[in-house]
Scaffold this active site. Structure first.
Site, PDB file in Angstrom:
ATOM      1  N   LYS A 190     -14.227  16.159  13.653  1.00 33.45           N
ATOM      2  CA  LYS A 190     -15.508  15.535  13.956  1.00 33.45           C
ATOM      3  C   LYS A 190     -15.505  15.098  15.413  1.00 33.45           C
ATOM      4  O   LYS A 190     -14.406  14.880  15.950  1.00 33.45           O
ATOM      5  CB  LYS A 190     -15.812  14.366  13.033  1.00 33.45           C
ATOM      6  CG  LYS A 190     -14.674  13.409  12.660  1.00 33.45           C
ATOM      7  CD  LYS A 190     -13.827  12.737  13.661  1.00 33.45           C
ATOM      8  CE  LYS A 190     -14.463  11.854  14.670  1.00 33.45           C
ATOM      9  NZ  LYS A 190     -13.487  11.206  15.575  1.00 33.45           N
ATOM     10  N   ARG A 241     -12.627  10.953  25.380  1.00 29.80           N
ATOM     11  CA  ARG A 241     -13.730  10.298  24.667  1.00 29.80           C
ATOM     12  C   ARG A 241     -14.691   9.583  25.618  1.00 29.80           C
ATOM     13  O   ARG A 241     -15.782   9.183  25.207  1.00 29.80           O
ATOM     14  CB  ARG A 241     -13.175   9.300  23.645  1.00 29.80           C
ATOM     15  CG  ARG A 241     -12.560   9.973  22.412  1.00 29.80           C
ATOM     16  CD  ARG A 241     -11.797   8.972  21.575  1.00 29.80           C
ATOM     17  NE  ARG A 241     -11.244   9.540  20.358  1.00 29.80           N
ATOM     18  CZ  ARG A 241     -10.146  10.288  20.313  1.00 29.80           C
ATOM     19  NH1 ARG A 241      -9.477  10.567  21.433  1.00 29.80           N
ATOM     20  NH2 ARG A 241      -9.706  10.769  19.167  1.00 29.80           N
ATOM     21  N   ASP A 253     -17.997   9.775  18.129  1.00 29.74           N
ATOM     22  CA  ASP A 253     -16.624   9.530  17.683  1.00 29.74           C
ATOM     23  C   ASP A 253     -16.633   8.564  16.485  1.00 29.74           C
ATOM     24  O   ASP A 253     -16.715   8.991  15.336  1.00 29.74           O
ATOM     25  CB  ASP A 253     -15.797   8.991  18.859  1.00 29.74           C
ATOM     26  CG  ASP A 253     -14.312   9.032  18.544  1.00 29.74           C
ATOM     27  OD1 ASP A 253     -13.688  10.067  18.773  1.00 29.74           O
ATOM     28  OD2 ASP A 253     -13.783   8.030  18.008  1.00 29.74           O
TER      29      ASP A 253
HETATM   30  N1  LIG Z   1     -10.353  13.056  11.407  1.00 28.58           N
HETATM   31  C1  LIG Z   1      -9.682  12.087  12.004  1.00 28.58           C
HETATM   32  O1  LIG Z   1      -9.149  11.153  11.383  1.00 28.58           O
HETATM   33  C2  LIG Z   1      -9.529  12.085  13.489  1.00 28.58           C
HETATM   34  C3  LIG Z   1      -8.735  11.138  14.102  1.00 28.58           C
HETATM   35  C4  LIG Z   1      -8.557  11.219  15.478  1.00 28.58           C
HETATM   36  C5  LIG Z   1      -9.212  12.206  16.187  1.00 28.58           C
HETATM   37  N2  LIG Z   1     -10.018  13.084  15.561  1.00 28.58           N
HETATM   38  C6  LIG Z   1     -10.715  14.150  16.294  1.00 28.58           C
HETATM   39  O2  LIG Z   1      -9.727  15.121  16.648  1.00 28.58           O
HETATM   40  C7  LIG Z   1     -10.007  15.643  17.930  1.00 28.58           C
HETATM   41  C8  LIG Z   1      -8.782  15.407  18.820  1.00 28.58           C
HETATM   42  O3  LIG Z   1      -8.538  14.023  18.959  1.00 28.58           O
HETATM   43  P1  LIG Z   1      -7.109  13.468  19.430  1.00 28.58           P
HETATM   44  O4  LIG Z   1      -7.196  12.018  19.463  1.00 28.58           O
HETATM   45  O5  LIG Z   1      -6.062  14.073  18.613  1.00 28.58           O
HETATM   46  O6  LIG Z   1      -7.091  14.002  20.937  1.00 28.58           O
HETATM   47  P2  LIG Z   1      -5.970  14.668  21.855  1.00 28.58           P
HETATM   48  O7  LIG Z   1      -4.608  14.266  21.435  1.00 28.58           O
HETATM   49  O8  LIG Z   1      -6.364  14.387  23.264  1.00 28.58           O
HETATM   50  O9  LIG Z   1      -6.133  16.214  21.548  1.00 28.58           O
HETATM   51  C9  LIG Z   1      -7.155  17.026  22.013  1.00 28.58           C
HETATM   52  C10 LIG Z   1      -6.549  18.385  22.348  1.00 28.58           C
HETATM   53  O10 LIG Z   1      -7.582  19.221  22.837  1.00 28.58           O
HETATM   54  C11 LIG Z   1      -7.075  20.093  23.829  1.00 28.58           C
HETATM   55  N3  LIG Z   1      -7.926  20.075  25.030  1.00 28.58           N
HETATM   56  C12 LIG Z   1      -8.449  21.153  25.622  1.00 28.58           C
HETATM   57  N4  LIG Z   1      -9.157  20.823  26.704  1.00 28.58           N
HETATM   58  C13 LIG Z   1      -9.085  19.490  26.804  1.00 28.58           C
HETATM   59  C14 LIG Z   1      -9.603  18.568  27.730  1.00 28.58           C
HETATM   60  N5  LIG Z   1     -10.354  18.946  28.768  1.00 28.58           N
HETATM   61  N6  LIG Z   1      -9.319  17.273  27.566  1.00 28.58           N
HETATM   62  C15 LIG Z   1      -8.585  16.859  26.521  1.00 28.58           C
HETATM   63  N7  LIG Z   1      -8.059  17.705  25.586  1.00 28.58           N
HETATM   64  C16 LIG Z   1      -8.304  19.010  25.740  1.00 28.58           C
HETATM   65  C17 LIG Z   1      -5.651  19.642  24.142  1.00 28.58           C
HETATM   66  O11 LIG Z   1      -4.765  20.591  23.578  1.00 28.58           O
HETATM   67  P3  LIG Z   1      -3.808  21.517  24.477  1.00 28.58           P
HETATM   68  O12 LIG Z   1      -3.405  20.680  25.652  1.00 28.58           O
HETATM   69  O13 LIG Z   1      -2.715  21.844  23.568  1.00 28.58           O
HETATM   70  O14 LIG Z   1      -4.622  22.706  24.890  1.00 28.58           O
HETATM   71  C18 LIG Z   1      -5.511  18.304  23.461  1.00 28.58           C
HETATM   72  O15 LIG Z   1      -4.224  18.091  22.962  1.00 28.58           O
HETATM   73  C19 LIG Z   1     -11.269  14.964  18.414  1.00 28.58           C
HETATM   74  O16 LIG Z   1     -12.382  15.786  18.090  1.00 28.58           O
HETATM   75  C20 LIG Z   1     -11.344  13.687  17.589  1.00 28.58           C
HETATM   76  O17 LIG Z   1     -12.656  13.228  17.378  1.00 28.58           O
HETATM   77  C21 LIG Z   1     -10.175  13.042  14.228  1.00 28.58           C
END
Ligand SMILES: NC(=O)c1ccc[n+]([C@@H]2O[C@H](COP(=O)([O-])OP(=O)(O)OC[C@H]3O[C@@H](n4cnc5c(N)ncnc54)[C@H](OP(=O)(O)O)[C@@H]3O)[C@@H](O)[C@H]2O)c1
Length: 327
Positions: A98, A166, A178
């Protein structure tokens, strides 16, 4: 039972902490084909943690030789339109974090591709698959709450690190898409799919140009309202409350209980009340079972409609909200 071959697109924190471990509990349902990152080093580091093959470049997962059936996509929302389109065009089911779409137009386009290709498109509102909510639905079904007068929900937390995507509107940042998205999904779940926006307020940081906190009132066709609030600069809250004509119920940890946590639900009526300690449950593992079921049974309609209804409401909220600019 035939395993689905799943590819992980992006080395996200949520994938590491919760989703990959949950996929690995379902050995009979899924085999993880690989994890892709923008850089090979990151994919390797991540892959080593879970014994998963690393790949450089998200598109690598779509190569026919890998035989991937389904992509798990924990990328920022701003990248979803491009990558969901590529996955669906390559004939892959998509299970995506999401918020799935930046706006209703994007959601409609993506669902229409999924529909034409008969593929799953499922947004990860995993909280709906936690057994704690069954207690609430049972109370409602047995009439113990009486008529529902009000639904209230808050999800918010203290500030994130400054470089978090975010805060970046290009990446689909903002507290509404979010944290707010959970409260909207919960309101739809309890009050129905006919909710409309009565009023909404978004507080937008002038530097980032993304909303940091806000609130809204939604109303269904019977006039029952949902009061929702959310934020990135708030005292931590993660709950919903349903106020009925006979009683009130409060789910204290409604959206993010960890797999080993026993969330508490309070039930109060005129003469007494009870504190219900729900069983620990893993909503990520549970939604993954639904991902498997719906993909293999080719039962997609409710998930496509869920994507559309969520996105229509979020877009209405964005369009109708009063905007307040903060330094
Ligand atoms: N369902 C839930 O409980 C839950 C909880 C937290 C988050 N989420 C969702 O999951 C997603 C990821 O959240 P997260 O907290 O895990 O974030 P995160 O650790 O920052 O992961 C996002 C990933 O996206 C990729 N990415 C590609 N372009 C990017 C950019 N310009 N900036 C940042 N990341 C980029 C990166 O992977 P690479 O570097 O490997 O390419 C990065 O590791 C979001 O959509 C968030 O809303 C859901």
């Amino acid at each position: 039972m035939q395993q689905l071959r799943i590819g992980i697109m992006g080395c996200a924190d949520i994938a590491r902490r919760l989703v990959i471990p949950a996929i690995q509990t379902h050995q009979s349902l899924f085999s993880i084909v690989g994890i892709a990152s923008r850089t090979f080093e990151k994919a390797k580091e991540f892959g080593d943690l879970f014994n998963i093959t690393p790949y450089e470049g998200y598109e690598t997962l779509l190569e026919p030789s890998l035989g991937v059936d389904i992509i798990y996509m924990p990328l920022p929302t701003g990248l979803h339109d491009e990558w969901i389109t590529k996955c669906l065009q390559a004939g892959k089911h998509v299970y995506v974090e999401k918020s799935l779409a930046l706006n209703a137009e994007s959601a409609e386009r993506l669902v229409s591709i999924a529909r034409s290709k008969r593929l799953l498109l499922l947004e990860n509102f995993m909280f709906r698959y936690h057994s704690q909510h069954q207690y609430v639905f049972n109370k409602i079904a047995k009439g113990e709450l009486g008529e529902i007068r009000l639904f209230r929900s808050s999800f918010g937390f203290p500030p994130l690190k400054e470089n978090n995507f975010r805060y970046d509107p290009q990446m689909g940042g903002g507290a509404l898409l979010d944290a707010g998205a959970y409260t909207v999904s919960a309101a739809r779940w309890f009050l129905g799919e006919d909710l409309k926006v009565a009023t909404a307020n978004l507080h937008i940081n002038q530097h980032w140009q993304s909303d940091i906190y806000g609130d809204m009132t939604l109303v269904n066709s019977k006039g029952v309202t949902a009061q929702l609030s959310f934020g990135f600069d708030n005292f931590y809250q993660c709950n919903y409350e349903i106020w009925g004509s006979k009683a009130k119920i409060v789910a204290e940890r409604s959206f993010t209980p960890k797999p080993n946590e026993q969330p508490t639900i309070l039930f109060q009526h005129n003469t007494a009340g009870e504190v219900y300690h729900a069983a620990a449950d893993n909503h990520f593992a549970n939604i993954l079972a639904e991902v498997y079921r719906s993909a293999t049974a080719r039962d997609f309609e409710s998930h496509w409609n869920g994507v559309l209804n969520q996105s229509y409401l979020l877009t209405q909220i964005m369009n109708k909200s009063n905007k307040f600019y903060i330094a």
